[in-house]
Design an enzyme around this catalytic site. Structure first.
Site, mmCIF file in Angstrom:
data_model
loop_
_atom_site.group_PDB
_atom_site.id
_atom_site.type_symbol
_atom_site.label_atom_id
_atom_site.label_comp_id
_atom_site.label_asym_id
_atom_site.label_seq_id
_atom_site.Cartn_x
_atom_site.Cartn_y
_atom_site.Cartn_z
ATOM 1 C CG ASP A 1 29.701 43.040 42.147
ATOM 2 O OD1 ASP A 1 30.660 43.786 41.890
ATOM 3 O OD2 ASP A 1 28.600 43.092 41.569
ATOM 4 C CE1 TYR B 1 31.867 34.906 38.425
ATOM 5 C CE2 TYR B 1 32.375 34.963 36.083
ATOM 6 C CZ TYR B 1 32.540 35.469 37.359
ATOM 7 O OH TYR B 1 33.366 36.548 37.575
ATOM 8 N NE ARG C 1 24.345 39.558 41.865
ATOM 9 C CZ ARG C 1 24.673 40.636 42.591
ATOM 10 N NH1 ARG C 1 25.942 41.056 42.591
ATOM 11 N NH2 ARG C 1 23.774 41.245 43.305
ATOM 12 N NE ARG D 1 36.971 46.286 38.272
ATOM 13 C CZ ARG D 1 36.535 47.472 37.872
ATOM 14 N NH1 ARG D 1 35.275 47.835 38.088
ATOM 15 N NH2 ARG D 1 37.341 48.312 37.250
#
Lengths: 251, 251
Positions: B55, B113, B202, B53
């Site tokens: 967000d 990422y 994050r 997934r």
């Protein structure tokens, strides 16, 4: 009532253009609402006068406007106060207290526009609102050469969209260039002129792309200018690629 | 029924994340609708399985998914057919016919990422959906040094948001770097790992920014990891700066 000149950027994606229109989100209305709220909502409302309009979806890096404000606020504080109330798609970069003779529209004597084109088979999802997408091959050197035929004082009737309210279609282009932006891998068209007609930049870019792709001969710009006939240019490049870069004023 | 592996990018701004949720625009649902329409809406519907997934607001440059398709379509035609029906904020870059043993989620063994941060006093209107904005000064070399304490196999309990359904919080980070992107004038954080917990990237970025700004000591990462306590990390950087760069599979 000091007069403030403000220089500001906006992402035009979610605006129905610069000029106030009923029931639409516009840049002029957004600025006017914030300025009047800061001025305690005087009656009549304070107008915010821009250097000129931009269409729905068109961006600005350094658009200019002026307004008269009832309180004397330091320039830096004016910038901060405006930004604290504006939405994130408009940002004020500078505020200057100017003489009452300054007028953002009447005193503007030069504008620079940039147009960005992304190539590739498919639209880049991250640039879809910030460039035009053109998938056919183009010759940048050829477009750079053809663009020079736009430089000078011409009657640009062939390059004006219907709906223009200009009294004369004569404008002067001081500078035209076409280059590859390495950092973003985009083709950039840049024009400096004393003013541009409704959709003029987007029509010029569409014509240059057709020349770059070989659909039109290299010297077609001269012919299209001479024709003074909108049917000769035909295409208009999309709003998403267009940026008002800056506006120059007499010192 | 050939199995297709697709590699695709998306601008996450207008999606409520990857995973299907009722009455929400999600990436999984958008792909599933197009794939099933192309397959003449079979019953039961063909599922589209992503590598994992992302967000709401999080972007992807090369996300991966797989699905089984009733017709044998050449890979290039599959790319074109999908893109002709997908909205402009998703673009399929590649489609490959893969063995039935390929599974986009189970076989993913490495993910990269990237997190983008823009500095400056005010939010850049053109980058507001594509970076985080951080106006305080930061020392990039310090963040780069602190980030090395994240590398290795650790229990990342301090870096997981509530709501995570992971059975174990142990993950391995192979690579962490922090650098300045000259072209866009942005700070970039990059992490390669065998998998990341909910909001982990994050939370790590928010912590590194606090170290870069001097609010926390340089060696604070070690202490926070050892604490295994979410209260120690506190902040979560916004979704807009985060990009899933790519997903690696065994050959």
């Amino acid at each position: 009532m000091p007069r403030y000149k403000i220089t500001f950027a906006y992402d035009g994606t979610k605006f129905a253009g610069f000029q106030i229109q009923p029931h639409q989100r516009t840049i002029e209305q957004t600025l006017k609402t914030v300025v009047n709220r800061m001025a305690k909502d005087p009656d009549p409302a304070i107008p915010v006068i821009g250097s000129g309009r931009t269409d729905a979806g068109v961006h600005a890096l350094n658009q200019v406007a002026h307004f008269d404000f009832p309180f004397d606020i330091p320039e830096r504080s004016m910038v901060r106060a405006l930004n604290s109330q504006l939405p994130l798609d408009i940002v004020v970069k500078k505020a200057e207290i100017v003489p009452k003779t300054f007028h953002a529209r009447y005193n503007a004597h030069k504008k620079r526009y940039r147009y960005r084109v992304k190539q590739g088979e498919f639209v880049d999802p991250f640039r879809r609102n910030y460039t035009a997408h053109y998938k056919y091959p183009v010759d940048i050197a050829k477009m750079q050469q053809a663009a020079q035929d736009l430089v000078g004082t011409h009657d640009f009737t062939s390059f004006v969209a219907s709906g223009s309210q200009a009294k004369s279609n004569v404008r002067t282009i001081y500078e035209a260039k076409v280059y590859h932006d390495e950092a973003l891998d985009e083709i950039v068209f840049e024009f400096v002129g004393n003013g541009f007609l409704y959709n003029q930049v987007r029509i010029m870019v569409a014509l240059l792309l057709e020349i770059g792709n070989g659909q039109r001969p290299l010297n077609d710009v001269k012919r299209v200018i001479a024709a003074k006939d909108r049917q000769q240019a035909r295409m208009t490049a999309p709003a998403s690629g267009l940026y008002l870069v800056d506006v120059s004023y007499d010192e």
